[in-house]
Design a protein around this motif. Structure first.
Motif, PDB file in Angstrom:
ATOM      1  N   SER A 188       3.565  -1.127  -5.192  1.00 52.29           N
ATOM      2  CA  SER A 188       3.999   0.466  -5.771  1.00 52.29           C
ATOM      3  C   SER A 188       4.970   1.349  -4.611  1.00 52.29           C
ATOM      4  O   SER A 188       5.085   0.602  -4.295  1.00 52.29           O
ATOM      5  N   TRP A 189       4.680   2.641  -5.432  1.00 53.87           N
ATOM      6  CA  TRP A 189       5.933   3.401  -4.966  1.00 53.87           C
ATOM      7  C   TRP A 189       4.639   3.653  -3.839  1.00 53.87           C
ATOM      8  O   TRP A 189       6.301   4.128  -2.882  1.00 53.87           O
ATOM      9  N   GLN A 190       3.800   4.205  -3.645  1.00 53.68           N
ATOM     10  CA  GLN A 190       3.259   4.870  -2.172  1.00 53.68           C
ATOM     11  C   GLN A 190       4.091   2.990  -1.486  1.00 53.68           C
ATOM     12  O   GLN A 190       3.640   3.696   0.068  1.00 53.68           O
ATOM     13  N   ALA A 191       3.752   2.115  -1.140  1.00 50.68           N
ATOM     14  CA  ALA A 191       3.897   0.640  -1.021  1.00 50.68           C
ATOM     15  C   ALA A 191       5.046   0.836   0.028  1.00 50.68           C
ATOM     16  O   ALA A 191       5.205   0.724   0.758  1.00 50.68           O
ATOM     17  N   ALA A 192       6.046   0.788  -1.110  1.00 47.36           N
ATOM     18  CA  ALA A 192       7.068   1.087  -0.128  1.00 47.36           C
ATOM     19  C   ALA A 192       7.921   2.483   0.580  1.00 47.36           C
ATOM     20  O   ALA A 192       8.898   1.665   1.389  1.00 47.36           O
ATOM     21  N   GLU A 193       6.818   3.012  -0.126  1.00 49.08           N
ATOM     22  CA  GLU A 193       7.052   4.308   0.861  1.00 49.08           C
ATOM     23  C   GLU A 193       7.281   4.113   2.188  1.00 49.08           C
ATOM     24  O   GLU A 193       7.107   4.172   3.189  1.00 49.08           O
ATOM     25  N   TRP A 194       5.455   3.944   2.423  1.00 53.70           N
ATOM     26  CA  TRP A 194       5.196   3.832   3.511  1.00 53.70           C
ATOM     27  C   TRP A 194       5.382   2.923   4.270  1.00 53.70           C
ATOM     28  O   TRP A 194       5.476   2.190   5.623  1.00 53.70           O
ATOM     29  N   GLY A 195       6.189   1.303   2.994  1.00 49.73           N
ATOM     30  CA  GLY A 195       6.961   0.445   4.523  1.00 49.73           C
ATOM     31  C   GLY A 195       8.259   0.365   5.058  1.00 49.73           C
ATOM     32  O   GLY A 195       8.033   0.653   5.965  1.00 49.73           O
ATOM     33  N   GLY A 196       8.714   1.499   4.220  1.00 52.76           N
ATOM     34  CA  GLY A 196      10.140   1.975   4.963  1.00 52.76           C
ATOM     35  C   GLY A 196       9.031   2.593   6.429  1.00 52.76           C
ATOM     36  O   GLY A 196      10.026   2.697   7.759  1.00 52.76           O
ATOM     37  N   ALA A 197       8.588   3.638   6.651  1.00 48.55           N
ATOM     38  CA  ALA A 197       7.973   4.400   7.427  1.00 48.55           C
ATOM     39  C   ALA A 197       7.283   3.824   8.224  1.00 48.55           C
ATOM     40  O   ALA A 197       7.662   3.402   9.978  1.00 48.55           O
ATOM     41  N   TYR A 198       7.061   2.465   8.391  1.00 50.41           N
ATOM     42  CA  TYR A 198       6.186   1.819   9.197  1.00 50.41           C
ATOM     43  C   TYR A 198       6.989   0.919   9.863  1.00 50.41           C
ATOM     44  O   TYR A 198       6.939   0.786  11.418  1.00 50.41           O
ATOM     45  N   ALA A 199       8.140   0.480   9.129  1.00 50.39           N
ATOM     46  CA  ALA A 199       9.170  -0.198   9.840  1.00 50.39           C
ATOM     47  C   ALA A 199       9.701   0.262  10.573  1.00 50.39           C
ATOM     48  O   ALA A 199      10.176   0.232  12.493  1.00 50.39           O
ATOM     49  N   ILE A 200      10.110   1.947  10.208  1.00 47.85           N
ATOM     50  CA  ILE A 200      10.930   2.683  11.506  1.00 47.85           C
ATOM     51  C   ILE A 200      10.058   2.925  12.880  1.00 47.85           C
ATOM     52  O   ILE A 200      10.479   3.361  13.541  1.00 47.85           O
ATOM     53  N   PHE A 201       8.400   2.917  12.743  1.00 47.88           N
ATOM     54  CA  PHE A 201       7.985   3.528  13.397  1.00 47.88           C
ATOM     55  C   PHE A 201       7.688   2.635  14.759  1.00 47.88           C
ATOM     56  O   PHE A 201       7.033   2.590  15.459  1.00 47.88           O
ATOM     57  N   HIS A 202       7.463   1.679  13.960  1.00 49.09           N
ATOM     58  CA  HIS A 202       6.950  -0.097  14.920  1.00 49.09           C
ATOM     59  C   HIS A 202       8.522  -0.406  15.405  1.00 49.09           C
ATOM     60  O   HIS A 202       8.266  -1.107  16.548  1.00 49.09           O
ATOM     61  N   TRP A 203       9.408  -0.044  15.109  1.00 47.43           N
ATOM     62  CA  TRP A 203      10.877   0.482  16.361  1.00 47.43           C
ATOM     63  C   TRP A 203      10.990   1.403  16.527  1.00 47.43           C
ATOM     64  O   TRP A 203      12.200   1.655  17.298  1.00 47.43           O
ATOM     65  N   GLY A 204      10.278   1.848  17.116  1.00 49.07           N
ATOM     66  CA  GLY A 204      10.181   3.790  17.517  1.00 49.07           C
ATOM     67  C   GLY A 204       9.953   4.114  19.063  1.00 49.07           C
ATOM     68  O   GLY A 204       9.957   3.812  19.574  1.00 49.07           O
ATOM     69  N   ILE A 205       9.391   5.577  18.817  1.00 50.96           N
ATOM     70  CA  ILE A 205       9.479   6.035  19.981  1.00 50.96           C
ATOM     71  C   ILE A 205       8.181   5.468  20.653  1.00 50.96           C
ATOM     72  O   ILE A 205       8.577   5.103  22.282  1.00 50.96           O
TER      73      ILE A 205
END
Length: 507
Positions: free
Chosen positions: A125-142
Protein backbone atom coordinates in the motif's frame (compact mmCIF):
# COMPACT_ATOMS: atom_id res chain seq x y z
CA UNK A 1 61.24 3.58 18.90
CA UNK A 2 59.48 1.58 21.62
CA UNK A 3 58.70 -1.97 20.48
CA UNK A 4 55.00 -2.79 20.53
CA UNK A 5 54.15 -5.74 22.76
CA UNK A 6 51.33 -8.15 21.98
CA UNK A 7 48.71 -8.83 24.64
CA UNK A 8 48.95 -12.62 24.29
CA UNK A 9 45.92 -13.65 26.42
CA UNK A 10 43.62 -11.40 24.38
CA UNK A 11 45.21 -12.34 21.04
CA UNK A 12 45.05 -16.11 21.49
CA UNK A 13 41.64 -16.12 23.19
CA UNK A 14 40.05 -14.21 20.31
CA UNK A 15 41.71 -16.52 17.78
CA UNK A 16 40.42 -19.58 19.65
CA UNK A 17 36.84 -18.23 19.65
CA UNK A 18 37.04 -17.60 15.90
CA UNK A 19 38.06 -21.21 15.29
CA UNK A 20 35.44 -22.58 17.69
CA UNK A 21 32.72 -20.76 15.74
CA UNK A 22 33.83 -21.46 12.18
CA UNK A 23 34.93 -25.13 12.41
CA UNK A 24 31.49 -26.47 13.50
CA UNK A 25 29.81 -24.30 10.83
CA UNK A 26 31.93 -25.93 8.13
CA UNK A 27 31.88 -29.52 9.47
CA UNK A 28 28.26 -29.66 10.66
CA UNK A 29 26.34 -27.01 8.69
CA UNK A 30 22.84 -28.51 9.14
CA UNK A 31 23.12 -29.02 12.89
CA UNK A 32 24.80 -25.64 13.36
CA UNK A 33 22.09 -23.94 11.28
CA UNK A 34 19.33 -25.48 13.46
CA UNK A 35 20.97 -24.34 16.67
CA UNK A 36 21.55 -20.86 15.27
CA UNK A 37 17.89 -20.56 14.22
CA UNK A 38 16.70 -21.39 17.74
CA UNK A 39 19.18 -18.95 19.24
CA UNK A 40 17.95 -16.14 16.98
CA UNK A 41 14.30 -16.76 17.93
CA UNK A 42 15.11 -16.81 21.63
CA UNK A 43 17.44 -13.81 21.58
CA UNK A 44 15.12 -11.54 19.61
CA UNK A 45 11.85 -12.78 21.09
CA UNK A 46 12.77 -12.89 24.78
CA UNK A 47 15.67 -10.45 25.07
CA UNK A 48 14.93 -7.99 22.27
CA UNK A 49 13.76 -5.37 24.75
CA UNK A 50 17.35 -5.06 26.03
CA UNK A 51 18.55 -3.87 22.64
CA UNK A 52 15.63 -1.44 22.34
CA UNK A 53 16.32 0.13 25.73
CA UNK A 54 20.07 0.38 25.26
CA UNK A 55 19.37 2.20 21.97
CA UNK A 56 17.22 4.76 23.77
CA UNK A 57 19.85 5.11 26.49
CA UNK A 58 22.68 5.64 23.98
CA UNK A 59 20.85 8.51 22.27
CA UNK A 60 19.97 10.21 25.56
CA UNK A 61 23.48 9.79 26.97
CA UNK A 62 25.49 11.14 24.03
CA UNK A 63 23.15 14.10 23.47
CA UNK A 64 23.37 14.95 27.18
CA UNK A 65 27.17 14.68 27.06
CA UNK A 66 27.40 16.90 23.97
CA UNK A 67 25.23 19.65 25.46
CA UNK A 68 26.71 19.46 28.98
CA UNK A 69 29.70 21.41 30.28
CA UNK A 70 31.86 18.41 29.40
CA UNK A 71 31.10 18.90 25.70
CA UNK A 72 33.72 21.65 25.38
CA UNK A 73 36.57 19.39 26.56
CA UNK A 74 39.26 19.22 23.88
CA UNK A 75 40.55 15.76 23.05
CA UNK A 76 44.21 16.63 23.25
CA UNK A 77 46.28 19.59 24.38
CA UNK A 78 44.76 23.07 24.20
CA UNK A 79 46.95 24.05 21.23
CA UNK A 80 46.30 20.81 19.29
CA UNK A 81 44.61 21.23 15.93
CA UNK A 82 42.46 18.45 14.43
CA UNK A 83 44.68 15.70 13.07
CA UNK A 84 42.54 15.39 9.92
CA UNK A 85 40.55 17.95 7.95
CA UNK A 86 36.80 17.73 8.50
CA UNK A 87 36.10 16.18 5.08
CA UNK A 88 38.66 13.40 5.55
CA UNK A 89 37.59 12.87 9.18
CA UNK A 90 33.92 12.56 8.19
CA UNK A 91 34.81 10.35 5.20
CA UNK A 92 36.84 7.96 7.35
CA UNK A 93 34.24 7.57 10.08
CA UNK A 94 31.43 7.18 7.52
CA UNK A 95 33.22 4.65 5.33
CA UNK A 96 34.40 2.67 8.34
CA UNK A 97 30.98 2.78 9.98
CA UNK A 98 28.71 1.60 7.17
CA UNK A 99 30.82 -0.48 4.80
CA UNK A 100 29.03 -1.70 1.70
CA UNK A 101 25.99 -2.47 3.84
CA UNK A 102 24.56 0.97 3.06
CA UNK A 103 24.77 0.19 -0.68
CA UNK A 104 23.11 -3.20 -0.20
CA UNK A 105 20.26 -2.10 2.06
CA UNK A 106 20.03 1.38 0.50
CA UNK A 107 18.65 -0.15 -2.68
CA UNK A 108 16.44 -2.91 -1.31
CA UNK A 109 15.45 -2.39 2.36
CA UNK A 110 12.21 -0.54 1.50
CA UNK A 111 11.03 -3.61 -0.47
CA UNK A 112 10.99 -5.83 2.63
CA UNK A 113 8.93 -3.24 4.52
CA UNK A 114 6.68 -2.69 1.51
CA UNK A 115 5.78 -6.40 1.43
CA UNK A 116 5.66 -6.93 5.23
CA UNK A 117 5.05 -3.47 6.67
CA UNK A 118 5.14 -2.42 10.34
CA UNK A 119 2.22 -1.28 12.51
CA UNK A 120 -0.29 -3.63 10.88
CA UNK A 121 -0.34 -1.57 7.67
CA UNK A 122 -1.67 -3.25 4.49
CA UNK A 123 1.08 -4.77 2.36
CA UNK A 124 1.96 -3.13 -0.97
CA UNK A 125 0.00 0.00 0.00
CA UNK A 126 0.98 3.65 -0.17
CA UNK A 127 1.22 3.67 3.64
CA UNK A 128 3.64 0.73 3.50
CA UNK A 129 5.76 2.57 0.93
CA UNK A 130 5.96 5.78 2.97
CA UNK A 131 6.66 4.04 6.29
CA UNK A 132 9.18 1.78 4.54
CA UNK A 133 11.21 4.81 3.51
CA UNK A 134 11.00 6.27 7.03
CA UNK A 135 12.05 3.04 8.76
CA UNK A 136 15.06 2.64 6.46
CA UNK A 137 16.37 6.09 7.41
CA UNK A 138 15.52 5.45 11.07
CA UNK A 139 17.48 2.20 11.24
CA UNK A 140 20.60 3.91 9.84
CA UNK A 141 20.19 7.18 11.69
CA UNK A 142 20.66 8.87 15.05
CA UNK A 143 20.51 5.75 17.23
CA UNK A 144 23.02 3.85 15.09
CA UNK A 145 25.59 6.63 15.23
CA UNK A 146 24.94 7.21 18.94
CA UNK A 147 26.01 3.59 19.51
CA UNK A 148 29.23 4.35 17.64
CA UNK A 149 30.17 7.59 19.35
CA UNK A 150 29.34 6.52 22.93
CA UNK A 151 32.51 4.43 23.48
CA UNK A 152 34.57 6.77 21.28
CA UNK A 153 34.44 9.65 23.78
CA UNK A 154 35.88 7.89 26.87
CA UNK A 155 38.50 6.09 24.76
CA UNK A 156 39.57 9.39 23.17
CA UNK A 157 39.52 11.17 26.55
CA UNK A 158 41.81 8.61 28.18
CA UNK A 159 44.07 8.40 25.13
CA UNK A 160 44.38 12.07 24.13
CA UNK A 161 43.66 13.97 27.36
CA UNK A 162 44.98 11.68 30.09
CA UNK A 163 47.76 10.47 27.75
CA UNK A 164 47.39 6.82 28.67
CA UNK A 165 48.78 4.87 25.70
CA UNK A 166 46.10 2.15 25.72
CA UNK A 167 43.50 1.62 23.00
CA UNK A 168 41.36 -0.94 24.78
CA UNK A 169 37.67 -0.94 25.64
CA UNK A 170 38.41 -2.57 28.99
CA UNK A 171 40.39 0.52 30.00
CA UNK A 172 37.31 2.78 29.75
CA UNK A 173 35.45 0.50 32.18
CA UNK A 174 37.95 1.34 34.94
CA UNK A 175 35.65 3.96 36.50
CA UNK A 176 33.22 1.18 37.47
CA UNK A 177 35.38 -1.95 37.61
CA UNK A 178 38.57 -0.38 39.02
CA UNK A 179 41.81 -2.34 38.81
CA UNK A 180 39.91 -5.50 37.88
CA UNK A 181 40.30 -4.40 34.25
CA UNK A 182 44.03 -5.13 34.55
CA UNK A 183 43.32 -8.82 35.16
CA UNK A 184 41.27 -11.60 33.58
CA UNK A 185 38.07 -9.52 33.62
CA UNK A 186 39.66 -6.92 31.35
CA UNK A 187 40.81 -9.67 28.99
CA UNK A 188 37.28 -11.11 28.90
CA UNK A 189 35.83 -7.69 28.00
CA UNK A 190 38.31 -7.15 25.16
CA UNK A 191 37.83 -10.69 23.84
CA UNK A 192 34.04 -10.22 23.85
CA UNK A 193 34.55 -7.02 21.88
CA UNK A 194 36.64 -8.90 19.33
CA UNK A 195 34.08 -11.72 19.16
CA UNK A 196 31.38 -9.16 18.41
CA UNK A 197 33.43 -7.52 15.68
CA UNK A 198 34.20 -10.87 14.04
CA UNK A 199 30.47 -11.65 14.05
CA UNK A 200 29.61 -8.28 12.54
CA UNK A 201 32.32 -8.76 9.92
CA UNK A 202 30.74 -12.06 8.94
CA UNK A 203 27.39 -10.33 8.49
CA UNK A 204 28.72 -7.48 6.36
CA UNK A 205 31.01 -9.51 4.14
CA UNK A 206 28.45 -12.30 3.87
CA UNK A 207 25.86 -9.85 2.52
CA UNK A 208 28.11 -7.83 0.24
CA UNK A 209 30.07 -10.60 -1.51
CA UNK A 210 27.08 -12.15 -3.38
CA UNK A 211 25.94 -8.63 -4.38
CA UNK A 212 29.32 -7.83 -5.91
CA UNK A 213 29.38 -11.24 -7.63
CA UNK A 214 25.93 -10.57 -9.09
CA UNK A 215 27.28 -7.28 -10.46
CA UNK A 216 30.23 -9.03 -12.06
CA UNK A 217 27.84 -11.56 -13.61
CA UNK A 218 25.73 -8.74 -15.05
CA UNK A 219 28.74 -7.05 -16.60
CA UNK A 220 30.66 -10.09 -17.85
CA UNK A 221 28.02 -12.78 -18.33
CA UNK A 222 30.08 -15.20 -16.24
CA UNK A 223 27.66 -17.21 -14.07
CA UNK A 224 27.80 -16.54 -10.34
CA UNK A 225 29.44 -19.41 -8.47
CA UNK A 226 31.11 -20.40 -5.25
CA UNK A 227 34.50 -19.78 -6.88
CA UNK A 228 33.50 -16.27 -7.93
CA UNK A 229 32.28 -15.44 -4.41
CA UNK A 230 35.55 -16.63 -2.92
CA UNK A 231 37.60 -14.68 -5.49
CA UNK A 232 35.60 -11.51 -4.74
CA UNK A 233 36.12 -12.03 -1.03
CA UNK A 234 39.86 -12.57 -1.50
CA UNK A 235 40.11 -9.46 -3.71
CA UNK A 236 38.46 -7.37 -0.99
CA UNK A 237 40.72 -8.90 1.67
CA UNK A 238 43.76 -8.18 -0.49
CA UNK A 239 42.75 -4.53 -0.92
CA UNK A 240 42.10 -3.82 2.75
CA UNK A 241 45.21 -5.80 3.73
CA UNK A 242 47.29 -3.48 1.54
CA UNK A 243 45.57 -0.46 3.07
CA UNK A 244 45.98 -1.85 6.60
CA UNK A 245 49.69 -2.34 5.91
CA UNK A 246 49.96 1.31 4.79
CA UNK A 247 48.48 2.74 8.02
CA UNK A 248 46.03 5.55 8.81
CA UNK A 249 47.39 8.42 6.73
CA UNK A 250 48.34 6.59 3.54
CA UNK A 251 45.78 3.76 3.65
CA UNK A 252 42.45 4.42 5.32
CA UNK A 253 42.39 8.18 4.69
CA UNK A 254 43.10 7.91 0.97
CA UNK A 255 40.67 5.04 0.43
CA UNK A 256 37.92 6.91 2.30
CA UNK A 257 38.46 10.18 0.42
CA UNK A 258 38.40 8.46 -2.98
CA UNK A 259 35.34 6.40 -2.14
CA UNK A 260 33.27 9.34 -0.92
CA UNK A 261 33.90 11.19 -4.20
CA UNK A 262 33.07 8.02 -6.16
CA UNK A 263 29.77 7.28 -4.43
CA UNK A 264 28.67 10.94 -4.45
CA UNK A 265 29.17 10.97 -8.22
CA UNK A 266 27.29 7.67 -8.52
CA UNK A 267 24.37 8.89 -6.40
CA UNK A 268 24.25 12.17 -8.30
CA UNK A 269 24.02 10.37 -11.64
CA UNK A 270 21.25 8.02 -10.46
CA UNK A 271 19.34 10.95 -8.96
CA UNK A 272 19.50 13.05 -12.14
CA UNK A 273 18.73 10.23 -14.57
CA UNK A 274 15.94 8.79 -12.43
CA UNK A 275 12.90 10.77 -11.28
CA UNK A 276 14.23 13.67 -9.17
CA UNK A 277 10.76 15.01 -8.35
CA UNK A 278 9.55 11.68 -6.97
CA UNK A 279 12.79 11.19 -5.02
CA UNK A 280 12.57 14.61 -3.35
CA UNK A 281 8.88 14.21 -2.48
CA UNK A 282 9.42 10.73 -0.99
CA UNK A 283 12.45 11.94 0.95
CA UNK A 284 10.40 14.78 2.43
CA UNK A 285 7.61 12.40 3.42
CA UNK A 286 10.04 9.86 4.92
CA UNK A 287 11.84 12.46 7.01
CA UNK A 288 8.53 13.87 8.20
CA UNK A 289 7.23 10.47 9.29
CA UNK A 290 10.51 9.60 11.03
CA UNK A 291 10.80 12.89 12.93
CA UNK A 292 7.15 12.82 13.97
CA UNK A 293 7.32 9.18 15.10
CA UNK A 294 10.92 8.85 16.32
CA UNK A 295 9.96 7.96 19.90
CA UNK A 296 7.32 5.48 18.78
CA UNK A 297 9.71 3.79 16.34
CA UNK A 298 12.39 3.67 19.05
CA UNK A 299 10.10 1.93 21.54
CA UNK A 300 7.64 -0.12 19.41
CA UNK A 301 7.90 -3.86 20.13
CA UNK A 302 4.49 -5.04 18.85
CA UNK A 303 3.57 -7.38 21.77
CA UNK A 304 -0.15 -7.58 20.83
CA UNK A 305 -0.14 -8.17 17.08
CA UNK A 306 3.10 -10.16 17.26
CA UNK A 307 4.25 -9.39 13.72
CA UNK A 308 7.93 -9.86 14.74
CA UNK A 309 8.82 -6.77 12.68
CA UNK A 310 10.73 -5.14 15.58
CA UNK A 311 12.67 -8.36 16.25
CA UNK A 312 13.57 -9.04 12.64
CA UNK A 313 14.58 -5.47 11.90
CA UNK A 314 15.02 -2.96 14.73
CA UNK A 315 16.52 -5.47 17.20
CA UNK A 316 18.73 -6.93 14.47
CA UNK A 317 19.98 -3.49 13.46
CA UNK A 318 20.61 -2.32 17.02
CA UNK A 319 22.58 -5.54 17.61
CA UNK A 320 24.55 -4.96 14.40
CA UNK A 321 25.46 -1.41 15.43
CA UNK A 322 26.28 -2.61 18.96
CA UNK A 323 28.85 -5.15 17.84
CA UNK A 324 30.52 -2.55 15.64
CA UNK A 325 30.35 0.15 18.35
CA UNK A 326 33.55 -0.67 20.30
CA UNK A 327 35.60 -1.00 17.11
CA UNK A 328 34.19 2.27 15.80
CA UNK A 329 34.81 3.82 19.21
CA UNK A 330 38.47 2.86 19.00
CA UNK A 331 38.73 4.11 15.43
CA UNK A 332 36.89 7.41 15.98
CA UNK A 333 38.99 8.02 19.10
CA UNK A 334 42.22 7.48 17.18
CA UNK A 335 41.33 9.95 14.40
CA UNK A 336 39.70 12.65 16.57
CA UNK A 337 42.68 14.25 18.29
CA UNK A 338 42.28 18.04 18.49
CA UNK A 339 38.47 18.01 18.37
CA UNK A 340 36.09 18.74 21.24
CA UNK A 341 33.75 16.14 22.71
CA UNK A 342 30.79 18.13 21.38
CA UNK A 343 32.32 18.32 17.91
CA UNK A 344 32.99 14.58 17.79
CA UNK A 345 29.50 13.62 19.00
CA UNK A 346 27.51 16.02 16.84
CA UNK A 347 29.77 15.53 13.83
CA UNK A 348 29.54 11.75 13.99
CA UNK A 349 25.75 11.77 14.35
CA UNK A 350 25.19 14.49 11.72
CA UNK A 351 27.57 13.25 9.00
CA UNK A 352 26.70 9.61 9.65
CA UNK A 353 22.93 10.07 9.63
CA UNK A 354 22.81 12.40 6.61
CA UNK A 355 25.28 10.24 4.68
CA UNK A 356 23.22 7.09 5.20
CA UNK A 357 19.95 8.92 4.48
CA UNK A 358 21.35 10.07 1.14
CA UNK A 359 21.81 6.44 0.01
CA UNK A 360 18.29 5.45 1.01
CA UNK A 361 16.77 8.57 -0.50
CA UNK A 362 18.45 8.18 -3.88
CA UNK A 363 18.84 4.42 -4.32
CA UNK A 364 15.76 3.27 -2.41
CA UNK A 365 13.37 5.79 -3.94
CA UNK A 366 14.71 5.08 -7.42
CA UNK A 367 13.92 1.39 -6.88
CA UNK A 368 10.49 2.22 -5.43
CA UNK A 369 9.69 4.41 -8.44
CA UNK A 370 10.56 1.52 -10.77
CA UNK A 371 8.26 -0.78 -8.77
CA UNK A 372 5.12 1.34 -8.45
CA UNK A 373 5.29 2.52 -12.08
CA UNK A 374 5.67 -1.06 -13.41
CA UNK A 375 9.05 -0.27 -14.97
CA UNK A 376 10.86 -3.04 -13.08
CA UNK A 377 9.13 -5.61 -10.80
CA UNK A 378 11.61 -5.19 -7.96
CA UNK A 379 9.65 -7.09 -5.29
CA UNK A 380 9.01 -10.00 -7.68
CA UNK A 381 12.70 -10.20 -8.56
CA UNK A 382 13.54 -10.07 -4.85
CA UNK A 383 11.22 -12.99 -4.11
CA UNK A 384 12.27 -15.13 -7.06
CA UNK A 385 16.00 -14.41 -7.37
CA UNK A 386 17.10 -12.89 -4.05
CA UNK A 387 18.37 -9.50 -2.93
CA UNK A 388 21.78 -9.41 -4.71
CA UNK A 389 20.20 -9.99 -8.12
CA UNK A 390 17.41 -7.46 -7.44
CA UNK A 391 19.91 -4.80 -6.36
CA UNK A 392 21.98 -5.16 -9.51
CA UNK A 393 18.86 -5.06 -11.73
CA UNK A 394 17.83 -1.77 -10.10
CA UNK A 395 21.26 -0.23 -10.70
CA UNK A 396 21.31 -1.58 -14.25
CA UNK A 397 18.04 0.24 -15.01
CA UNK A 398 19.74 3.64 -15.38
CA UNK A 399 21.39 4.86 -18.61
CA UNK A 400 24.79 3.20 -19.30
CA UNK A 401 23.60 0.48 -16.94
CA UNK A 402 26.53 -1.91 -17.08
CA UNK A 403 29.05 0.88 -16.63
CA UNK A 404 27.13 2.17 -13.59
CA UNK A 405 26.91 -1.38 -12.22
CA UNK A 406 30.69 -1.56 -12.54
CA UNK A 407 31.13 1.69 -10.58
CA UNK A 408 28.61 0.45 -8.01
CA UNK A 409 30.64 -2.74 -7.47
CA UNK A 410 33.89 -0.78 -7.22
CA UNK A 411 32.29 1.48 -4.62
CA UNK A 412 31.05 -1.54 -2.66
CA UNK A 413 34.50 -3.13 -2.72
CA UNK A 414 36.22 0.05 -1.53
CA UNK A 415 33.56 0.51 1.18
CA UNK A 416 34.30 -3.01 2.38
CA UNK A 417 38.01 -2.34 2.25
CA UNK A 418 37.76 0.82 4.36
CA UNK A 419 35.53 -0.87 6.93
CA UNK A 420 37.71 -3.92 7.36
CA UNK A 421 40.90 -1.94 7.12
CA UNK A 422 39.62 0.01 10.13
CA UNK A 423 38.41 -3.18 11.80
CA UNK A 424 41.77 -4.91 11.45
CA UNK A 425 43.37 -1.75 12.89
CA UNK A 426 41.04 -1.92 15.91
CA UNK A 427 41.61 -5.65 16.43
CA UNK A 428 45.35 -5.13 16.30
CA UNK A 429 45.04 -2.27 18.80
CA UNK A 430 43.01 -4.44 21.18
CA UNK A 431 45.73 -7.08 21.11
CA UNK A 432 48.56 -4.60 21.75
CA UNK A 433 49.52 -3.66 25.31
CA UNK A 434 50.48 -0.02 24.71
CA UNK A 435 50.28 2.30 21.66
CA UNK A 436 51.48 5.90 21.77
CA UNK A 437 49.66 8.65 19.85
CA UNK A 438 52.36 8.68 17.17
CA UNK A 439 52.23 4.89 16.69
CA UNK A 440 50.10 2.36 14.81
CA UNK A 441 49.72 -1.31 15.78
CA UNK A 442 52.36 -3.62 14.32
CA UNK A 443 51.91 -4.22 10.59
CA UNK A 444 52.01 -8.01 10.89
CA UNK A 445 49.30 -7.80 13.54
CA UNK A 446 47.06 -5.63 11.33
CA UNK A 447 47.62 -7.98 8.38
CA UNK A 448 46.86 -11.06 10.49
CA UNK A 449 43.46 -9.71 11.56
CA UNK A 450 42.74 -8.47 8.03
CA UNK A 451 42.83 -12.09 6.85
CA UNK A 452 41.21 -13.46 10.03
CA UNK A 453 38.17 -11.24 9.39
CA UNK A 454 37.48 -13.19 6.20
CA UNK A 455 37.39 -16.61 7.87
CA UNK A 456 33.77 -16.49 9.14
CA UNK A 457 32.18 -15.10 5.95
CA UNK A 458 34.20 -17.57 3.89
CA UNK A 459 32.79 -20.44 5.95
CA UNK A 460 29.26 -19.04 5.51
CA UNK A 461 29.75 -18.84 1.74
CA UNK A 462 31.08 -22.41 1.78
CA UNK A 463 27.94 -23.78 3.47
CA UNK A 464 25.64 -21.30 1.67
CA UNK A 465 24.52 -19.93 5.01
CA UNK A 466 21.24 -17.99 4.97
CA UNK A 467 20.67 -14.43 6.21
CA UNK A 468 19.33 -15.80 9.52
CA UNK A 469 22.78 -17.18 10.37
CA UNK A 470 24.35 -13.80 9.68
CA UNK A 471 21.67 -12.02 11.72
CA UNK A 472 22.12 -14.40 14.62
CA UNK A 473 25.89 -13.89 14.60
CA UNK A 474 25.30 -10.18 15.19
CA UNK A 475 22.47 -10.52 17.72
CA UNK A 476 24.27 -13.17 19.79
CA UNK A 477 27.60 -11.34 19.74
CA UNK A 478 25.87 -8.11 20.78
CA UNK A 479 24.32 -9.41 24.03
CA UNK A 480 27.43 -8.86 26.21
CA UNK A 481 27.86 -5.46 24.54
CA UNK A 482 24.52 -4.32 25.98
CA UNK A 483 25.97 -4.52 29.48
CA UNK A 484 29.47 -3.35 28.52
CA UNK A 485 28.03 -0.20 26.93
CA UNK A 486 26.10 0.58 30.11
CA UNK A 487 29.31 0.13 32.15
CA UNK A 488 31.17 2.44 29.74
CA UNK A 489 28.52 5.18 30.08
CA UNK A 490 28.52 5.06 33.89
CA UNK A 491 32.32 4.87 33.99
CA UNK A 492 32.60 7.92 31.69
CA UNK A 493 30.49 10.06 34.02
CA UNK A 494 32.42 8.91 37.10
CA UNK A 495 35.83 9.58 35.53
CA UNK A 496 34.85 13.03 34.23
CA UNK A 497 33.40 14.08 37.60
CA UNK A 498 36.43 12.75 39.49
CA UNK A 499 38.88 14.55 37.19
CA UNK A 500 36.85 17.74 37.60
CA UNK A 501 37.00 17.42 41.40
CA UNK A 502 40.74 16.67 41.28
CA UNK A 503 41.44 19.75 39.17
CA UNK A 504 42.56 17.78 36.11
CA UNK A 505 39.72 19.34 34.14
CA UNK A 506 39.35 23.12 34.09
CA UNK A 507 35.71 23.75 33.16
Amino acid sequence: MQKLKIDKPTFYSALAILLVITIPLILFPDSAGGVIGKLFSFMTGELGFLYIWVGIGAVVFVLWLATSKYGKIKLGDLDDKPQFKTFSWAAMLFCAGVGSGVMYWGVIEWAYYYQSPPLGLPALSWQAAEWGGAYAIFHWGITAWSFYVLPAIPIAYIYHVKKKPVLKVSEVCRGVLGDKVDGPLGTVIDVLIMFGLLGAAGTTLGLATPMISAGITKISGIPESFTMNILVLLAVVGLFSLSAYSGLQKGIKRLSDVNVYLVLGLLGFIFVTGNPSFTIKMATSSFGIMVQNFVRMSTWMDPVLGSHFPEWWTVFYWAWWLVYAPFMGLFIAKISKGRSIRNVIMGTILYGTLGCALFFIVLGNHALHLEINNILPVTTILQEHGAPYAIIEVINSVPFGKFVVGLFCVGAIVFLATTFDSASYALAALTTKEIREDQDPARWNRLFWAFALAVLPMSLILIKGPLSILQTASVLAALPLVFILVIIAISTIKVLKKDERDGILKL
